[in-house]
Motif scaffolding. Structure first.
Motif, short mmCIF file in Angstrom:
data_model
loop_
_atom_site.label_atom_id
_atom_site.label_comp_id
_atom_site.label_asym_id
_atom_site.label_seq_id
_atom_site.Cartn_x
_atom_site.Cartn_y
_atom_site.Cartn_z
N ALA A 277 0.85 -1.19 0.00
CA ALA A 277 0.00 0.00 0.00
C ALA A 277 0.88 1.24 0.00
CB ALA A 277 -0.90 0.00 1.23
N LYS A 278 0.62 2.12 -0.95
CA LYS A 278 1.47 3.30 -1.10
C LYS A 278 1.37 4.23 0.11
CE LYS A 278 0.81 2.76 -6.04
NZ LYS A 278 0.12 1.47 -5.81
N LYS A 279 0.21 4.28 0.74
CA LYS A 279 0.04 5.14 1.91
C LYS A 279 0.95 4.69 3.05
CE LYS A 279 -3.81 2.51 3.92
NZ LYS A 279 -5.20 2.61 4.46
N ASN A 280 1.16 3.38 3.19
CA ASN A 280 2.04 2.89 4.25
C ASN A 280 3.50 3.22 3.96
OD1 ASN A 280 -0.21 1.84 5.56
ND2 ASN A 280 0.04 -0.21 4.70
N ILE A 281 3.86 3.15 2.70
CA ILE A 281 5.21 3.53 2.30
C ILE A 281 5.45 5.00 2.65
CG2 ILE A 281 6.80 3.81 0.37
CD1 ILE A 281 5.30 1.51 -1.02
N LEU A 282 4.50 5.86 2.30
CA LEU A 282 4.63 7.29 2.56
C LEU A 282 4.70 7.59 4.04
CD1 LEU A 282 2.15 8.59 -0.17
CD2 LEU A 282 4.63 8.94 -0.14
N ALA A 283 3.82 6.99 4.83
CA ALA A 283 3.82 7.23 6.27
C ALA A 283 5.16 6.82 6.89
CB ALA A 283 2.67 6.47 6.93
N SER A 284 5.71 5.70 6.43
CA SER A 284 6.99 5.23 6.96
C SER A 284 8.12 6.19 6.62
CB SER A 284 7.31 3.84 6.41
OG SER A 284 6.31 2.91 6.79
N ILE A 285 8.10 6.72 5.40
CA ILE A 285 9.15 7.66 4.97
C ILE A 285 9.13 8.92 5.83
CG2 ILE A 285 9.88 9.19 3.11
CD1 ILE A 285 8.90 6.96 1.16
N TYR A 286 7.95 9.50 6.02
CA TYR A 286 7.86 10.74 6.78
C TYR A 286 8.26 10.53 8.24
CZ TYR A 286 5.48 12.92 2.81
OH TYR A 286 5.18 13.43 1.58
N ALA A 287 7.82 9.43 8.83
CA ALA A 287 8.19 9.14 10.22
C ALA A 287 9.70 8.95 10.35
CB ALA A 287 7.44 7.89 10.70
N ALA A 288 10.29 8.24 9.40
CA ALA A 288 11.73 7.99 9.45
C ALA A 288 12.52 9.28 9.31
CB ALA A 288 12.12 6.99 8.35
N ARG A 289 12.03 10.22 8.51
CA ARG A 289 12.72 11.51 8.38
C ARG A 289 12.80 12.22 9.73
NH1 ARG A 289 10.27 14.67 3.13
NH2 ARG A 289 11.03 13.29 1.47
N SER A 290 11.70 12.24 10.46
CA SER A 290 11.69 12.92 11.75
C SER A 290 12.68 12.28 12.71
CB SER A 290 10.28 12.90 12.35
OG SER A 290 9.41 13.74 11.63
N VAL A 291 12.71 10.97 12.73
CA VAL A 291 13.66 10.26 13.60
C VAL A 291 15.09 10.61 13.20
CG1 VAL A 291 14.52 7.99 14.29
CG2 VAL A 291 12.05 8.39 14.09
N ALA A 292 15.37 10.62 11.90
CA ALA A 292 16.73 10.92 11.42
C ALA A 292 17.17 12.33 11.83
CB ALA A 292 16.79 10.76 9.90
N ILE A 293 16.27 13.31 11.73
CA ILE A 293 16.63 14.68 12.10
C ILE A 293 16.89 14.79 13.59
CG2 ILE A 293 15.81 17.07 12.18
CD1 ILE A 293 14.21 16.48 9.62
#
Length: 403
Positions: A277-293
């Protein structure tokens, strides 16, 4: 729409090469922040404002570039965009007034990018690549843009150091014209006639349908955050690193690493979009960005920590692009894909405007980028949450439409 689509290899080779040049040039603009502001005696806000206008113009004009490309084909749009790109780079090199600089760097280059980047190229992909390979093909095109960053940013840094920042921009203006012959390979036979292709939906009907559909609005909200984060980091991180005493080449290598790892990130995201599901891919990407910052800000700032952060952000950088555009195609079909992608991207560019402008404004006011980093973290969490309710299934219409 046309009985014989362009070959997959032709679409990917020409489309990827165009995005490599267009996005590769654009990704290096952060390297010009200090040379231009120091040479002209400007604050960082003047440069940041011009870049913010560029992102806004890119998004706004992308809507109209998409409309024209959907009706008459991408070739004409890309060709005009390449010429305008060259003119804008020349103006950026020789403008001495902040408002003239904003005109060329902001309005003109932004307009050029609208006609030479993702929305237009993805329209060609959508019309010529079967649905079962569409997300993957979009991932390949996005990966090409990332390779352009990896390839071009070090070259741009070298040009600035060896020829001066003005001559470097003149050289890039000549390079932008290489897009014109590449655009010839994206001439779609059915879109080269005397008039536009007939569709079951008018532009007004397609827009009304999209903006009444909650999932379209949620995708737009997430893409706003994407623009805020990547453009703030791409433009201001070189100066952030220099402010903290790191050597100038660290910034060049960092941006190049983002581009290199985003080649893999975008390709993986596009490939996963065929299975998950593309929505799950997108949610994971945005969450991972916050953790990385968060980790980047907490850890000691060294060249090693910068390179690790850049590699991780690279995997997440433009990896939102294939699943977002593939979701739009899956929901609404491809007849108006460039236009609808243009509207989604406009939201991205409003976020870009805010990210790059706030970076310069708050730095000049506070002497620090801290507030913008914190905002980028909070927005990443927000984007992860708003993508989860997206419904990706094809919309049901009373009348059939080509998909």
């Amino acid at each position: 729409m046309q009985t014989k689509p362009l070959s997959l290899s032709q679409v990917l080779i020409c489309g990827a090469a165009i995005v490599t040049l267009s996005m590769g040039i654009r990704h290096g603009f952060g390297l010009w922040l200090q040379p231009i502001t120091q040479a002209q005696g400007w604050g960082r806000q003047e440069f940041a404002f011009a870049m913010a206008i560029q992102n806004l113009a890119w998004g706004f004009m992308g809507i109209f570039a998409g409309m024209v490309a959907d009706k008459f084909g991408a070739f004409r749009v890309i060709t005009v965009g390449a010429v305008i790109y060259s003119v804008g780079l020349l103006g950026m090199a020789w403008a001495t007034d902040p408002w003239v600089f904003a005109l060329f760097t902001g309005v003109i280059i932004g307009t050029a990018q609208a006609g030479t980047t993702y929305a237009v190229i993805y329209g060609v992909i959508g019309r010529n690549v079967p649905a079962e390979r569409r997300s993957w093909a979009m991932g390949v095109a996005a990966a090409a843009g990332s390779f352009g960053q990896f390839l071009m940013v070090p070259v741009e840094g070298m040009l600035i150091s060896q020829t001066g920042w003005q001559t470097a921009l003149v050289i890039l203006a000549a390079a932008a014209l290489l897009i014109v012959p590449l655009a010839w390979g994206l001439r779609e036979p059915a879109l080269q006639g005397s008039g536009p292709v007939k569709r079951d939906q008018t532009i007004a009907q397609a827009l009304q349908e999209a903006f009444r559909y909650p999932s379209f609005q949620l995708l737009m909200a997430g893409y706003f955050v994407c623009g805020f984060q990547v453009v703030f980091i791409g433009v201001h991180m070189p100066s952030y690193l220099k402010d903290h005493g790191l050597a100038p080449q660290v910034a060049s290598y960092a941006l190049a690493l983002i581009g290199l790892f985003n080649v893999f990130g975008t390709y993986i995201a596009g490939s996963l979009g065929q299975k998950m599901a593309k929505k799950n891919i997108l949610a994971s990407i945005y969450a991972a960005r916050s953790v990385a910052i968060v980790v980047f800000l907490i850890a000691p700032l060294t060249p090693t920590s910068v390179y690790i952060f850049s590699a991780i952000m690279g995997l997440l950088w433009l990896s939102t692009v294939p699943p977002t555009n593939a979701a739009v195609a899956q929901i609404f079909g491809v007849a108006h894909l460039s236009m609808l992608s243009g509207f989604i991207f406009f939201s991205h560019q409003i976020g870009s405007f805010m990210g790059v402008w706030l970076g310069g404004y708050l730095y000049d006011k506070t002497g620090s980028y801290d507030m913008v980093w914190y905002l980028a973290i909070a927005l990443g969490v927000f984007a992860a949450l708003v993508n989860l309710p997206v419904r990706e299934s094809p919309i049901v219409r009373k009348t059939p439409q080509a998909a």
